[in-house]
Design a protein around this motif. Sequence first.
Motif, PDB file in Angstrom:
ATOM      1  N   ASP A 177     -10.962   8.144  -2.864  1.00 29.29           N
ATOM      2  CA  ASP A 177      -9.885   8.243  -1.886  1.00 29.29           C
ATOM      3  C   ASP A 177     -10.428   7.983  -0.488  1.00 29.29           C
ATOM      4  O   ASP A 177     -11.598   8.262  -0.185  1.00 29.29           O
ATOM      5  CB  ASP A 177      -9.249   9.641  -1.944  1.00 29.29           C
ATOM      6  CG  ASP A 177      -8.438   9.847  -3.217  1.00 29.29           C
ATOM      7  OD1 ASP A 177      -8.199   8.850  -3.922  1.00 29.29           O
ATOM      8  OD2 ASP A 177      -8.056  11.002  -3.489  1.00 29.29           O
ATOM      9  N   ALA A 228      -3.927   5.306 -12.161  1.00 32.66           N
ATOM     10  CA  ALA A 228      -3.816   5.101 -10.721  1.00 32.66           C
ATOM     11  C   ALA A 228      -4.865   5.938 -10.007  1.00 32.66           C
ATOM     12  O   ALA A 228      -5.419   6.888 -10.550  1.00 32.66           O
ATOM     13  CB  ALA A 228      -2.408   5.483 -10.231  1.00 32.66           C
ATOM     14  N   GLY A 229      -5.134   5.525  -8.766  1.00 28.93           N
ATOM     15  CA  GLY A 229      -6.048   6.298  -7.933  1.00 28.93           C
ATOM     16  C   GLY A 229      -7.493   6.172  -8.362  1.00 28.93           C
ATOM     17  O   GLY A 229      -7.902   5.230  -9.052  1.00 28.93           O
ATOM     18  N   SER A 266      -0.063   3.612  -2.750  1.00 29.91           N
ATOM     19  CA  SER A 266      -1.392   4.180  -2.519  1.00 29.91           C
ATOM     20  C   SER A 266      -1.356   5.302  -1.486  1.00 29.91           C
ATOM     21  O   SER A 266      -2.255   6.147  -1.447  1.00 29.91           O
ATOM     22  CB  SER A 266      -2.353   3.091  -2.036  1.00 29.91           C
ATOM     23  OG  SER A 266      -2.541   2.106  -3.036  1.00 29.91           O
ATOM     24  N   MET A 306      -5.382   7.486   1.226  1.00 22.49           N
ATOM     25  CA  MET A 306      -5.022   6.294   0.464  1.00 22.49           C
ATOM     26  C   MET A 306      -5.862   6.235  -0.797  1.00 22.49           C
ATOM     27  O   MET A 306      -7.090   6.311  -0.738  1.00 22.49           O
ATOM     28  CB  MET A 306      -5.241   5.024   1.296  1.00 22.49           C
ATOM     29  CG  MET A 306      -4.784   3.744   0.597  1.00 22.49           C
ATOM     30  SD  MET A 306      -4.781   2.290   1.684  1.00 22.49           S
ATOM     31  CE  MET A 306      -6.552   2.049   1.907  1.00 22.49           C
ATOM     32  N   THR A 307      -5.207   6.122  -1.943  1.00 23.87           N
ATOM     33  CA  THR A 307      -5.901   6.040  -3.217  1.00 23.87           C
ATOM     34  C   THR A 307      -5.907   4.596  -3.701  1.00 23.87           C
ATOM     35  O   THR A 307      -4.899   3.894  -3.624  1.00 23.87           O
ATOM     36  CB  THR A 307      -5.211   6.920  -4.275  1.00 23.87           C
ATOM     37  OG1 THR A 307      -3.865   6.474  -4.468  1.00 23.87           O
ATOM     38  CG2 THR A 307      -5.202   8.371  -3.841  1.00 23.87           C
ATOM     39  N   THR A 308      -7.043   4.130  -4.187  1.00 25.12           N
ATOM     40  CA  THR A 308      -7.202   2.762  -4.689  1.00 25.12           C
ATOM     41  C   THR A 308      -7.859   2.822  -6.055  1.00 25.12           C
ATOM     42  O   THR A 308      -8.811   3.590  -6.265  1.00 25.12           O
ATOM     43  CB  THR A 308      -8.066   1.925  -3.726  1.00 25.12           C
ATOM     44  OG1 THR A 308      -7.471   1.943  -2.417  1.00 25.12           O
ATOM     45  CG2 THR A 308      -8.153   0.482  -4.197  1.00 25.12           C
ATOM     46  N   LYS A 367       0.808  -1.219   0.000  1.00 21.89           N
ATOM     47  CA  LYS A 367       0.000   0.000   0.000  1.00 21.89           C
ATOM     48  C   LYS A 367       0.844   1.273   0.000  1.00 21.89           C
ATOM     49  O   LYS A 367       0.286   2.377   0.055  1.00 21.89           O
ATOM     50  CB  LYS A 367      -0.921   0.012   1.232  1.00 21.89           C
ATOM     51  CG  LYS A 367      -1.987  -1.083   1.217  1.00 21.89           C
ATOM     52  CD  LYS A 367      -2.926  -0.931   0.044  1.00 21.89           C
ATOM     53  CE  LYS A 367      -4.044  -1.964   0.070  1.00 21.89           C
ATOM     54  NZ  LYS A 367      -4.923  -1.844  -1.116  1.00 21.89           N
ATOM     55  N   ASP A 390      -9.145  -7.026  -3.777  1.00 19.80           N
ATOM     56  CA  ASP A 390      -8.293  -6.279  -2.852  1.00 19.80           C
ATOM     57  C   ASP A 390      -7.460  -7.302  -2.081  1.00 19.80           C
ATOM     58  O   ASP A 390      -8.009  -8.095  -1.300  1.00 19.80           O
ATOM     59  CB  ASP A 390      -9.138  -5.454  -1.892  1.00 19.80           C
ATOM     60  CG  ASP A 390      -8.282  -4.562  -0.986  1.00 19.80           C
ATOM     61  OD1 ASP A 390      -7.046  -4.676  -1.048  1.00 19.80           O
ATOM     62  OD2 ASP A 390      -8.863  -3.766  -0.226  1.00 19.80           O
TER      63      ASP A 390
END
Length: 465
Positions: A206, A294-295, A60, A199-201, A57, A309
């Motif tokens: 976010d 991303a993000g 992220s 945290m970006t996923t 992570k 995940d």
Amino acid sequence: MNASPRAQSDGEWLTSWDPEDEQSWDSALAWRTLWITTFCLTLGFVAWFLPSAIIPKLNSLGYTFSQSQLYWMAAMPGLAAGLMRLIWMVLPPMLGTRKMVSLSTLLLLASTLGWGVRVQEPSAPYWELMTLAFLAGIGGGVFSGFMPSTSYFFPKRLQGTALGLQAGLGNLGVSLVQLLTPYLIGMSFLAVVGGSQVMTTAGQPDRQVYYQNAAFIWMPLMVIGSVMAWTMLKSVPIKANIKQQFDIFGNVDTWYMTLLYIMTFGTFAGLSAQFGLLMSNLYGAGNPDIVQGAGATATVLVAGYDLPDPVRFVFLGPLIGAIARFAFSPLTDRMGGAVWTLISGIGLVAAIAYTIPGLTPDTSSAEALQGGFNQFLWGMLAIFLFSGIGNASTFKQMPMIFEKRQAGGVIGWTAAIAAFGPFFFGVGVTTFGAVVFYSIGIAWALMCIAITWLRYARPGAPKPG
């Protein structure tokens, strides 16, 4: 049971100790030593595998490391643990259980504190995080001191159960840190030190997190464990200097058991450290054939595919392996360790062969991709199961094959070499690719099956155990 005069202590050190003598063996002291040392060992595994819960992570959280850099970072605790175990393996006769366990548990605070500080701001240089990953290896290193010292307290008839319980429950530290981290980082009330992070996923909004909780929550327990060890443990008077302890290397069974334990614990530790990264890079946001960008603005390229995940799955493998280790330990006491090592090797060959097709994701459709992920996941869990069985059986074999002083040294040595598992796994996957590296694993397991059958398991074997 009250301790007989032969089991009385002169301060820290017991004046004499013979667990094979039913009349003098202080079982209460033995089991107290087991539980306290196991508690501290579990925290050691927490410290050792804390980076494996954080490293996937890091990007992220704002870092910008490459896949190769992340693999190397996740591999570093394994390299360190292997080196540290070469040190800890000679400490039990020199320091004694009390000093070794209490001081070792205090040392876990260094890396744990460092990770808690450095996740709060994505500005740490790569070398600094690699240093913290190396220091985390202390948590793996203590295994080679804790396990031999515990073996001194139990008769041979119970050593399979005792060592299986200690190692299995200690291994649960891997699952604990990987299972609890996703929940701990969302609990703002625990963040008494430091602020929040973003945290970006991929494909998701976010999220505000408190990643320092994943580290700081364990630090009070480490202090408690150290105090318990200092105040409640004793030490067995088994004396041997470093030169005397190295006579194990003249015994061919030392080398055979090292190969077998690489197959079992090396596999368990290597997969535990790299499971999350491997899953992400094959079937998650780390695969550019699946995710672009991303993000929150990232795009999933395969329509209808539900991006997994890794944090939802990675704890399962270490959990299964740890439970198998202590669940099968009583069976090794009743049936012997060699037959279960044989079963472990055969099971690993089958499980690895089943997993290999899942190491090449088919991105032609969501159904094909999901099917490959399912095969990868179930195959990995089967590998963890059979490695856990082998972890229990090999630790039953060693006290049966070697005399008492050598058995402790062999346990420490084999554990030291097998602890390089996370390092070799990370380097192997990066260098050769997952398919080739897993194929090497099959060849290694076949070699170990042959050794186990010819040397330990067949009727009339030279060293039945």
